[in-house]
Design a protein around this motif. Structure first.
Motif, short mmCIF file in Angstrom:
data_model
loop_
_atom_site.label_atom_id
_atom_site.label_comp_id
_atom_site.label_asym_id
_atom_site.label_seq_id
_atom_site.Cartn_x
_atom_site.Cartn_y
_atom_site.Cartn_z
N LYS A 282 0.86 -1.18 0.00
CA LYS A 282 0.00 0.00 0.00
C LYS A 282 0.90 1.24 0.00
N SER A 339 -5.55 2.53 -0.64
CA SER A 339 -6.68 2.20 0.23
C SER A 339 -6.84 3.27 1.30
N GLU A 343 -10.95 1.98 -2.36
CA GLU A 343 -9.72 1.33 -2.81
C GLU A 343 -9.53 1.52 -4.30
#
Length: 422
Positions: A282, A339, A343
């Motif tokens: 991420k 996210s 997302e």
């Protein structure tokens, strides 16, 4: 090793290498690798076509039999130590009375291979090698061959390479109803069965079973002297069944009953080194937070997930996402997922900036339009990205009322890759 036996193996292998058939040009600009004096390293998973690429390079260099020395070290008949490399070199000189260009396959089998290769490089030889373990190659290159090598990261066939291999040609801007139907059929086959050359050639996805056993036992269990074979296999099967999803160490400990967190982390690392799985982070500007966030898992080819993973209701959507992930890797992109409230599947980073946001969904319909749109738009706003892409299987009746978001069929986006390679 017995000289006559080694000569027999050398000649056997050279015959097979010389007589490879049904080769296609890969989507790689080879000129820089053909002309360089540096060592060329072709790195990639087992059976993705590394040997065939060596043969393509040999053909493009217009080499005769006496001009090159080929050897595949992943051969159970040989003694795998560095001395065999000297013996192979001496045999070539004895047979052909000429200094060779070297083509060495699965070089990581030989401990200390980089010393021999470095010596041959210093004496003016042109050298091409392939390998199936990222760490062994990278660590040996960094210690002995720094500044003396060029690396080609090779994957199973892309969709454009797949079409070339099966000899199906399409003009995406002039598709008739019949041609589009055939194209979509080809794409569905590729989506489900992937791009491993032998799987495509034989039209047999069961080949993946033996491929996985090779990687598990030869590249992981044997190489790292592991004993928890069933546990490692359970972790792999779980990941195959959850491509495109986040995973946690605690879940992997639970399903495998491996008690040690460090062992779990090691197994994931071994999978990565063997090109079996990739882990997507991420994005966060804080490296500490980025490392601490959950990762998503993807695999090297859709055939693997389809054959070894459990079937799931959103199977095609995740398979499509895996294809897009792999194509971004082929294009050399640095990628992350996004996210926050919503997302977005992929963010593309260039330098210090996020420059592209990509959402992937098999179908874009009234049920998922808001979710897909909101995730993409949130990512675009968060990083001030002007344009976004939604990649879908084919077409949609849903209208996106935003001129900065483009919806594109996957087959068209995938095949645009060959135009962007350099």
């Amino acid at each position: 090793m017995d000289k006559e036996k080694l000569k027999e193996i050398l000649l056997d292998q050279k015959f097979s290498f010389t007589n490879k058939r049904n080769l296609i040009d890969r989507d790689i600009f080879l000129d820089m690798y053909l002309s360089t004096s540096q060592i060329v390293v072709i790195s990639g998973v087992r059976r993705c076509g590394k040997s065939s690429l060596l043969s393509i390079i040999k053909n493009k260099l217009s080499l005769n039999e006496e001009d090159y020395c080929y050897f595949n070290f992943d051969d159970e008949r040989i003694v795998a130590n560095v001395n065999v490399m000297n013996d192979i070199y001496a045999l070539h000189l004895e047979l052909y009375k000429k200094e060779p260009i070297f083509f060495f396959d699965e070089i990581q089998v030989i401990k200390g291979w980089e010393k021999f290769v470095n010596r041959m490089y210093e004496s003016g030889h042109k050298i091409f090698v392939t390998g199936s373990n990222a760490k062994l190659l990278s660590s040996e290159i960094s210690t002995s061959l720094t500044g003396r090598n060029k690396v080609i990261d090779l994957f199973p066939f892309s969709f454009s390479e797949y079409l070339l291999y099966i000899n199906h040609k399409y003009d995406f801007d002039r598709l008739t109803t019949k041609q589009k139907s055939l194209l979509l059929s080809d794409f569905q086959s590729y989506l489900e069965y992937g791009g491993f050359p032998l799987v495509v050639k034989e039209n047999d996805i069961d080949i993946i079973n033996s491929w996985f056993q090779d990687i598990l036992y030869r590249d992981i269990v044997s190489r790292y002297n592991l004993v928890q074979v069933n546990e490692i296999k359970l972790i792999a099967l779980y990941l195959f069944s959850n491509i495109g999803k986040r995973f946690s160490y605690s879940t992997l400990k639970s399903i495998s009953e491996v008690k040690s967190l460090s062992s779990i982390k090691n197994y994931l690392h071994y999978f990565e080194l063997s090109y079996l799985f990739f882990y997507l982070s991420k994005f966060d500007f804080s490296m500490k937070k980025q490392i601490g966030n959950s990762k998503k898992v993807y695999t090297i080819d859709n055939a693997v997930a389809n054959k070894l993973g459990f079937r799931f209701s959103e199977n095609k959507g995740r398979l499509l996402e895996n294809l897009v992930f792999l194509e971004l890797l082929r294009r050399g992109k640095e990628i992350y997922y996004f996210s926050e409230k919503y997302e977005c599947d992929f963010l593309v980073k260039e330098g210090v900036e996020i420059v592209e946001a990509i959402q992937v969904t098999y179908d874009l319909n009234i049920l998922n339009k808001d979710r897909e749109f909101n995730g993409l738009k949130e990512a675009m706003n968060r990083y001030n990205i002007k344009n976004g892409i939604i990649i879908i299987n084919d077409s949609t009746d849903i209208e996106i009322e935003d001129n900065n978001i483009r919806v594109i069929p996957a087959y068209k986006w995938l095949c645009s890759a060959s135009q962007n390679k350099n």
